[in-house]
Design a protein around this motif. Structure first.
Motif, PDB file in Angstrom:
ATOM      1  N   LEU A  39       0.830  -1.198   0.000  1.00  0.00           N
ATOM      2  CA  LEU A  39       0.000   0.000   0.000  1.00  0.00           C
ATOM      3  C   LEU A  39       0.872   1.258   0.000  1.00  0.00           C
ATOM      4  O   LEU A  39       0.574   2.233  -0.681  1.00  0.00           O
ATOM      5  CB  LEU A  39      -0.937   0.003   1.218  1.00  0.00           C
ATOM      6  N   THR A  40       1.967   1.219   0.750  1.00  0.00           N
ATOM      7  CA  THR A  40       2.884   2.359   0.803  1.00  0.00           C
ATOM      8  C   THR A  40       3.470   2.646  -0.574  1.00  0.00           C
ATOM      9  O   THR A  40       3.517   3.800  -1.023  1.00  0.00           O
ATOM     10  CB  THR A  40       4.011   2.083   1.814  1.00  0.00           C
ATOM     11  N   VAL A  41       3.911   1.616  -1.265  1.00  0.00           N
ATOM     12  CA  VAL A  41       4.483   1.786  -2.608  1.00  0.00           C
ATOM     13  C   VAL A  41       3.424   2.316  -3.570  1.00  0.00           C
ATOM     14  O   VAL A  41       3.686   3.236  -4.356  1.00  0.00           O
ATOM     15  CB  VAL A  41       5.085   0.466  -3.118  1.00  0.00           C
ATOM     16  N   LEU A  42       2.223   1.759  -3.512  1.00  0.00           N
ATOM     17  CA  LEU A  42       1.152   2.229  -4.393  1.00  0.00           C
ATOM     18  C   LEU A  42       0.802   3.687  -4.118  1.00  0.00           C
ATOM     19  O   LEU A  42       0.542   4.461  -5.046  1.00  0.00           O
ATOM     20  CB  LEU A  42      -0.081   1.336  -4.241  1.00  0.00           C
ATOM     21  N   ALA A  43       0.804   4.091  -2.847  1.00  0.00           N
ATOM     22  CA  ALA A  43       0.517   5.488  -2.502  1.00  0.00           C
ATOM     23  C   ALA A  43       1.611   6.413  -3.031  1.00  0.00           C
ATOM     24  O   ALA A  43       1.318   7.497  -3.546  1.00  0.00           O
ATOM     25  CB  ALA A  43       0.379   5.636  -0.993  1.00  0.00           C
ATOM     26  N   LEU A  44       2.868   5.988  -2.915  1.00  0.00           N
ATOM     27  CA  LEU A  44       3.969   6.792  -3.462  1.00  0.00           C
ATOM     28  C   LEU A  44       3.842   6.949  -4.972  1.00  0.00           C
ATOM     29  O   LEU A  44       4.035   8.038  -5.517  1.00  0.00           O
ATOM     30  CB  LEU A  44       5.328   6.164  -3.126  1.00  0.00           C
ATOM     31  N   LEU A  48       3.588  10.441  -6.801  1.00  0.00           N
ATOM     32  CA  LEU A  48       4.761  10.887  -7.554  1.00  0.00           C
ATOM     33  C   LEU A  48       4.759  10.475  -9.019  1.00  0.00           C
ATOM     34  O   LEU A  48       5.578  10.948  -9.792  1.00  0.00           O
ATOM     35  CB  LEU A  48       6.038  10.351  -6.894  1.00  0.00           C
ATOM     36  N   GLY A  49       3.879   9.573  -9.396  1.00  0.00           N
ATOM     37  CA  GLY A  49       3.860   9.083 -10.769  1.00  0.00           C
ATOM     38  C   GLY A  49       4.906   8.001 -10.970  1.00  0.00           C
ATOM     39  O   GLY A  49       5.589   7.587 -10.032  1.00  0.00           O
ATOM     40  N   PRO A  50       5.044   7.538 -12.205  1.00  0.00           N
ATOM     41  CA  PRO A  50       6.002   6.471 -12.493  1.00  0.00           C
ATOM     42  C   PRO A  50       7.421   6.858 -12.076  1.00  0.00           C
ATOM     43  O   PRO A  50       7.824   8.014 -12.205  1.00  0.00           O
ATOM     44  CB  PRO A  50       5.916   6.312 -14.006  1.00  0.00           C
ATOM     45  N   ALA A  55      15.652   5.489  -9.176  1.00  0.00           N
ATOM     46  CA  ALA A  55      15.356   6.861  -8.747  1.00  0.00           C
ATOM     47  C   ALA A  55      14.894   6.887  -7.293  1.00  0.00           C
ATOM     48  O   ALA A  55      14.204   5.986  -6.823  1.00  0.00           O
ATOM     49  CB  ALA A  55      14.278   7.478  -9.635  1.00  0.00           C
ATOM     50  N   SER A  56      15.266   7.950  -6.580  1.00  0.00           N
ATOM     51  CA  SER A  56      14.731   8.210  -5.234  1.00  0.00           C
ATOM     52  C   SER A  56      13.550   9.141  -5.387  1.00  0.00           C
ATOM     53  O   SER A  56      13.573  10.049  -6.224  1.00  0.00           O
ATOM     54  CB  SER A  56      15.790   8.882  -4.368  1.00  0.00           C
ATOM     55  N   PRO A  57      12.510   8.952  -4.610  1.00  0.00           N
ATOM     56  CA  PRO A  57      11.375   9.883  -4.689  1.00  0.00           C
ATOM     57  C   PRO A  57      11.824  11.317  -4.412  1.00  0.00           C
ATOM     58  O   PRO A  57      12.737  11.557  -3.632  1.00  0.00           O
ATOM     59  CB  PRO A  57      10.436   9.389  -3.587  1.00  0.00           C
ATOM     60  N   ARG A  58      11.193  12.250  -5.100  1.00  0.00           N
ATOM     61  CA  ARG A  58      11.528  13.663  -4.896  1.00  0.00           C
ATOM     62  C   ARG A  58      11.465  14.034  -3.430  1.00  0.00           C
ATOM     63  O   ARG A  58      10.551  13.642  -2.728  1.00  0.00           O
ATOM     64  CB  ARG A  58      10.582  14.562  -5.682  1.00  0.00           C
ATOM     65  N   GLY A  59      12.468  14.763  -2.965  1.00  0.00           N
ATOM     66  CA  GLY A  59      12.487  15.200  -1.593  1.00  0.00           C
ATOM     67  C   GLY A  59      13.215  14.231  -0.668  1.00  0.00           C
ATOM     68  O   GLY A  59      13.473  14.535   0.484  1.00  0.00           O
TER      69      GLY A  59
END
Length: 61
Positions: A39-44, A48-50, A55-59
């Motif tokens: 669920l955490t990955v799906l929410a990210l 944030l989109g694909p 890549a590290s998530p922005r921020g």
């Protein structure tokens, strides 16, 4: 059994509510073959989109 003096504490009530909500969410996810980390990955991805695998998530550093 939880003593009545503890039941009147906001911190305990917040903890107990969170614990119950998490259990309920985990039960619903498990019924679909998922875990909380999925669920955490799906929410990210929703926020944030694909993302590229490297890549590290922005921020995030």
């Amino acid at each position: 059994m939880t003593p009545p003096s503890v039941l009147s504490r906001n911190a305990y009530l917040t903890y107990a509510l969170g614990k119950a909500a998490r259990r309920r969410l985990q039960d619903r996810l498990t019924a679909r073959g998922l875990r909380l980390r999925h669920l955490t990955v799906l929410a990210l991805l929703a926020d944030l989109g694909p993302q590229a695998k490297t890549a590290s998530p922005r921020g995030w550093t």
